[in-house]
Design an enzyme around this catalytic site. Structure first.
Site, short mmCIF file in Angstrom:
data_model
loop_
_atom_site.label_atom_id
_atom_site.label_comp_id
_atom_site.label_asym_id
_atom_site.label_seq_id
_atom_site.Cartn_x
_atom_site.Cartn_y
_atom_site.Cartn_z
N HIS A 1 0.82 -1.22 0.00
CA HIS A 1 0.00 0.00 0.00
C HIS A 1 0.86 1.27 0.00
CE1 HIS A 1 0.20 0.17 4.55
NE2 HIS A 1 0.15 1.45 4.30
N ASP B 1 -0.13 -7.44 1.57
CA ASP B 1 0.41 -6.08 1.62
C ASP B 1 1.94 -6.16 1.67
OD1 ASP B 1 0.53 -3.37 1.76
OD2 ASP B 1 -0.20 -3.20 3.83
N SER C 1 4.11 2.43 8.20
CA SER C 1 3.83 1.36 7.25
C SER C 1 5.04 1.03 6.39
CB SER C 1 2.69 1.76 6.32
OG SER C 1 1.49 1.60 6.98
N1 ARG Z 1 -1.34 2.20 7.61
C1 ARG Z 1 -0.39 2.89 8.41
C2 ARG Z 1 0.66 3.53 7.50
O1 ARG Z 1 0.42 3.62 6.31
C3 ARG Z 1 0.18 2.02 9.50
C4 ARG Z 1 -0.81 1.90 10.59
C5 ARG Z 1 -0.42 1.00 11.69
N2 ARG Z 1 -1.45 1.11 12.68
C6 ARG Z 1 -1.43 0.58 13.88
N3 ARG Z 1 -2.39 0.84 14.72
N4 ARG Z 1 -0.46 -0.23 14.24
O2 ARG Z 1 1.65 4.07 7.94
#
Ligand code: ARG
Length: 358
Positions: A78, A124, A216
């Site tokens: 992503h 992912d 992420s």
């Molecule tokens: N989707 C997030 C990003 O793009 C990461 C989120 C992780 N969330 C969590 N509660 N551990 O950076």
């Protein structure tokens, strides 16, 4: 002495073979991501980040990544499925985004997992090929049948993501969160659905530490006492908010993608052929000796074993450069070998079995 589990059986035999490694002294740890602490850069030479070209590292960083071969980094799909190789660059071993130590390298190719789903975030995972090789040291990903990503293990998540769940607050220094791996059933009770076997949850009961936006693509790692080195077990993927009590962070379960990684990053001359295995049995003494053909391309071997005849679960033991292994057992097991060099892995050898049950 009665043998309780296959893992105990083969581990105890390995312990008797391997030279005693010095015990792991706790990592020099400083703060976390949310509730985390600034991290010691020197320790994580394979830590990488994805930055927008033309921006400073601090202004341009939008995801984490990890160096898994001299010219490949691993990240979340992503993070990069919408990017072009010409719009991003990779920083490596640059824990302080404000100073220009470490490397900043151009991208040759972005390879998103073919089954990545933007809705469910299934698969992912993505590989990014560097235009020039890094001079830093890569991290090894967890082998397919390892148990080191099972519930209760200590793990560390690394990233430059926001340190506040309330308002975006991005740090200049790399942060780390000290977490624990949570079982999928336990994780499911909080996140209700969307967790599959290809995902892994991590968190702490207090929920004081967690990854968050910006983390992420970064690695979740565990310390492997056998090889005395860090292994990547997860890629930061998603969560329901950040650091909420009763919820956990969700990571891509890297061991499920060990072949995807090896198949794509290993060149034809890095590909390894499986060893060929033979077992010598002494039924009177309940002794089994495994030997296998060696290859000068391999840096080590892995023993895979599973209870006979169910064949489930399968366990993996890294036997490093050893080429012969003996055990005493009253059980019944399938045994197979594979070889590896860094993150390049062979397939299985022939599968043999022994049955010493009375
Ligand atoms: N989707 C997030 C990003 O793009 C990461 C989120 C992780 N969330 C969590 N509660 N551990 O950076």
């Amino acid at each position: 002495m009665p043998i309780t589990t296959p893992a105990v059986f083969f581990r105890s035999l390995l312990i008797s073979i391997l030279i005693c490694y010095s015990s792991f002294s706790s990592a020099q740890i400083t703060p976390k991501i949310i509730g985390g602490k600034p991290s010691n850069l020197i320790q994580w030479p394979w830590m990488a980040g994805i930055v927008l070209k033309g921006r400073s590292s601090f202004d341009g960083i939008f995801c984490g990544a990890s160096l898994i071969a001299k010219d490949w980094v691993l990240t979340a799909a992503h993070c990069v499925f919408d990017e072009k190789r010409s719009t991003i660059e990779i920083i490596i071993n640059q824990a302080d985004l404000d100073n220009n130590e470490g490397e900043r390298l151009s991208v040759d190719r972005i390879l998103v997992h073919p089954l990545f789903d933007t809705e469910s975030l299934l698969n992912d995972i993505a590989l990014v090929k560097l235009r020039t090789p890094s001079t830093s040291t890569p991290i090894t990903v967890l082998p397919t049948y390892s148990i080191e990503d099972s519930a209760g293990q200590d793990a560390i998540a690394l990233g430059w993501g926001t340190t506040s769940a309330v308002e975006p607050k991005y740090p200049k220094r790399l942060h780390q969160a000290d977490l624990s791996i949570i079982s999928n059933p336990k994780c499911l009770t909080a996140l209700v659905d969307g967790i599959t076997e290809n995902m892994l949850c991590a968190g702490v009961p207090s929920a004081k530490q967690d990854t968050c936006q910006g983390d992420s693509g970064g690695p979740l790692i565990v310390f492997d006492s056998q090889t005395q080195s860090w292994r990547q077990v997860g890629i930061t993927s998603w969560g329901d908010g950040c650091a909420r009590k009763g919820f956990y962070g969700v990571y891509t379960r890297v061991k499920k993608y060990a072949s995807f990684i090896s198949d794509n990053i290993c060149s034809a001359n890095e590909k390894l052929t499986p060893p060929s295995l033979s077992l010598s049995l002494n039924k009177e003494l309940f002794d089994v000796t495994a030997h296998w053909s060696t290859s000068n391309k391999a840096s080590g071997y892995r023993l895979h074993y599973a209870p006979f005849p169910q064949a489930q679960p399968i366990y993996t033991l890294d036997v490093s450069e050893i080429t012969l292994l003996s055990a005493n057992s009253r059980g019944a097991f399938y045994v197979a070998m594979s070889s590896y060099k860094n993150n390049c892995i062979s397939g299985f050898s022939n599968i043999e079995h022994f049955d010493f049950r009375q």
